[in-house]
Design an enzyme around this catalytic site. Structure first.
Site, PDB file in Angstrom:
ATOM      1  N   ASP A 237       0.824  -1.211   0.000  1.00  0.00           N
ATOM      2  CA  ASP A 237       0.000   0.000   0.000  1.00  0.00           C
ATOM      3  C   ASP A 237       0.860   1.264   0.000  1.00  0.00           C
ATOM      4  O   ASP A 237       0.483   2.283  -0.586  1.00  0.00           O
ATOM      5  CB  ASP A 237      -0.926   0.006   1.219  1.00  0.00           C
ATOM      6  CG  ASP A 237      -2.073  -0.991   1.067  1.00  0.00           C
ATOM      7  OD1 ASP A 237      -2.271  -1.499  -0.052  1.00  0.00           O
ATOM      8  OD2 ASP A 237      -2.763  -1.251   2.069  1.00  0.00           O
ATOM      9  N   GLY A 238       2.030   1.207   0.647  1.00  0.00           N
ATOM     10  CA  GLY A 238       2.925   2.365   0.649  1.00  0.00           C
ATOM     11  C   GLY A 238       3.402   2.717  -0.744  1.00  0.00           C
ATOM     12  O   GLY A 238       3.536   3.891  -1.094  1.00  0.00           O
TER      13      GLY A 238
ATOM     14  N   ASN B 109      -4.593   8.980   1.732  1.00  0.00           N
ATOM     15  CA  ASN B 109      -5.054   8.395   2.995  1.00  0.00           C
ATOM     16  C   ASN B 109      -5.374   9.449   4.050  1.00  0.00           C
ATOM     17  O   ASN B 109      -6.508   9.553   4.505  1.00  0.00           O
ATOM     18  CB  ASN B 109      -3.997   7.436   3.548  1.00  0.00           C
ATOM     19  CG  ASN B 109      -4.221   6.003   3.135  1.00  0.00           C
ATOM     20  OD1 ASN B 109      -5.159   5.703   2.404  1.00  0.00           O
ATOM     21  ND2 ASN B 109      -3.353   5.109   3.584  1.00  0.00           N
ATOM     22  N   ASP B 110      -4.345  10.207   4.447  1.00  0.00           N
ATOM     23  CA  ASP B 110      -4.556  11.097   5.588  1.00  0.00           C
ATOM     24  C   ASP B 110      -3.516  12.195   5.691  1.00  0.00           C
ATOM     25  O   ASP B 110      -2.427  12.101   5.135  1.00  0.00           O
ATOM     26  CB  ASP B 110      -4.586  10.296   6.898  1.00  0.00           C
ATOM     27  CG  ASP B 110      -3.450   9.293   7.013  1.00  0.00           C
ATOM     28  OD1 ASP B 110      -2.285   9.683   6.791  1.00  0.00           O
ATOM     29  OD2 ASP B 110      -3.715   8.109   7.294  1.00  0.00           O
TER      30      ASP B 110
ATOM     31  N   ASP C 260      -2.687  14.413  21.467  1.00  0.00           N
ATOM     32  CA  ASP C 260      -1.389  14.030  20.900  1.00  0.00           C
ATOM     33  C   ASP C 260      -1.294  14.471  19.440  1.00  0.00           C
ATOM     34  O   ASP C 260      -0.202  14.569  18.890  1.00  0.00           O
ATOM     35  CB  ASP C 260      -1.174  12.521  20.994  1.00  0.00           C
ATOM     36  CG  ASP C 260      -0.848  12.064  22.410  1.00  0.00           C
ATOM     37  OD1 ASP C 260      -0.590  12.934  23.260  1.00  0.00           O
ATOM     38  OD2 ASP C 260      -0.845  10.839  22.651  1.00  0.00           O
TER      39      ASP C 260
END
Length: 288
Positions: free
Chosen positions: A68-69, A142-143, A172
């Site tokens: 996926d990376g 993704n994000d 955090d």
């Protein structure tokens, strides 16, 4: 009625060079495409941030060979080209890269013969302004994550959604995720799973100081703005886990639906619920 085949003249094989036997698989794919009279080029990735500087190859189709990376890197390289990506899983989990190596030919031939098509996925655009100047801009499939560099202290962020103050957040960090990214870092941080075909933005605080602050899903057209107040810790913004940028007091971070969309070759026999079942162990066990 005879359906005309797609015109595919050149294929780029974008491969993760750190995977074992990757050259052997690349040679096999090159030979296969050449048998159709299709020229190829092979781009070997290093699995580092250097890959983001890779020039987008001139091609009609890209084959991502890795996990996926590798897919995320391919999307970053090709994001302004709208080139379809056939995502072949040569990694471990393979949530986005859903085509096994031995099924690449079948998926390609289905696409070539127009028995299957493409699908697109929403992306996020992120911009950092400092003293009215744009100092960082990027996109993510993704994000986008804003978090502390040191785990010893919490981050502080004033979060606005469509111009309305939503939270003076202490946590955090904060994850802004797409539906595609809902099964990635956001899921590990307690976020919801969204059907990947949706267009929406997940706003997911990481370990918030106030327990009532929970993940939120907002409309695709929402504008999320983060203002960084004075604090005693260093913050960093990360896009898809492979691009980091330090942010400071007074910076303003804006996250919106991306101008570009990621384009993928459809694997007709693979459905979203099946992916959840098999990859997330919904069948009763961990089957990844």
């Amino acid at each position: 009625m005879i359906t005309q085949k797609r015109q595919i003249r050149r294929v780029a094989i974008i491969a993760n060079s750190t995977k074992p036997n990757v050259q052997e698989i690349c040679d096999r794919f090159v030979k296969y495409f050449n048998s159709y009279g299709i020229s190829t080029c092979v781009v070997m990735l290093t699995s580092t941030v250097i890959d983001l500087n890779t020039e987008a190859p001139n091609c009609d189709l890209a084959v991502s060979l890795g996990g996926d990376g590798t897919v995320l890197t391919c999307v970053a390289i090709l994001k302004e080209k709208a080139i379809p990506i056939l995502a072949v899983n040569f990694g471990t989990f393979g949530y986005i890269a859903e085509t096994p190596v031995d099924e690449m030919e079948k998926v390609f031939e289905s696409y070539l013969n127009r028995a299957s098509g493409i699908y697109t996925r929403m992306m996020l655009d992120v911009t950092v302004r400092r003293n009215d100047d744009v100092v960082f801009h990027s996109s993510s499939l993704n994000d986008v994550t804003v978090s502390t560099i040191s785990n010893a202290r919490m981050a502080r962020m004033d979060m606005y959604v469509n111009g309305i103050l939503a939270s003076k957040l202490k946590a955090d960090g904060l994850i802004l995720a797409t539906p595609t990214g809902s099964t990635a870092y956001s899921l590990a941080a307690g976020g919801p799973i969204l059907d990947a075909s949706l267009d929406a933005i997940i706003v997911n605080p990481i370990c918030p100081f106030t327990m009532s602050v929970r993940p939120l899903v907002v409309n695709q057209d929402s504008v999320i703005r983060l203002v960084i107040p004075k604090q005693n810790t260093d913050l960093s913004i990360t896009c898809d886990g492979h691009e980091a940028f330090s942010v400071f007091e007074g910076d303003e971070i804006t996250i919106t639906k991306g101008e570009n969309r990621a384009v993928f070759v459809e694997k007709p026999d693979r459905k979203f619920i099946e992916v959840l079942r098999d990859k997330l162990g919904w069948a009763g066990g961990f089957n990844a």
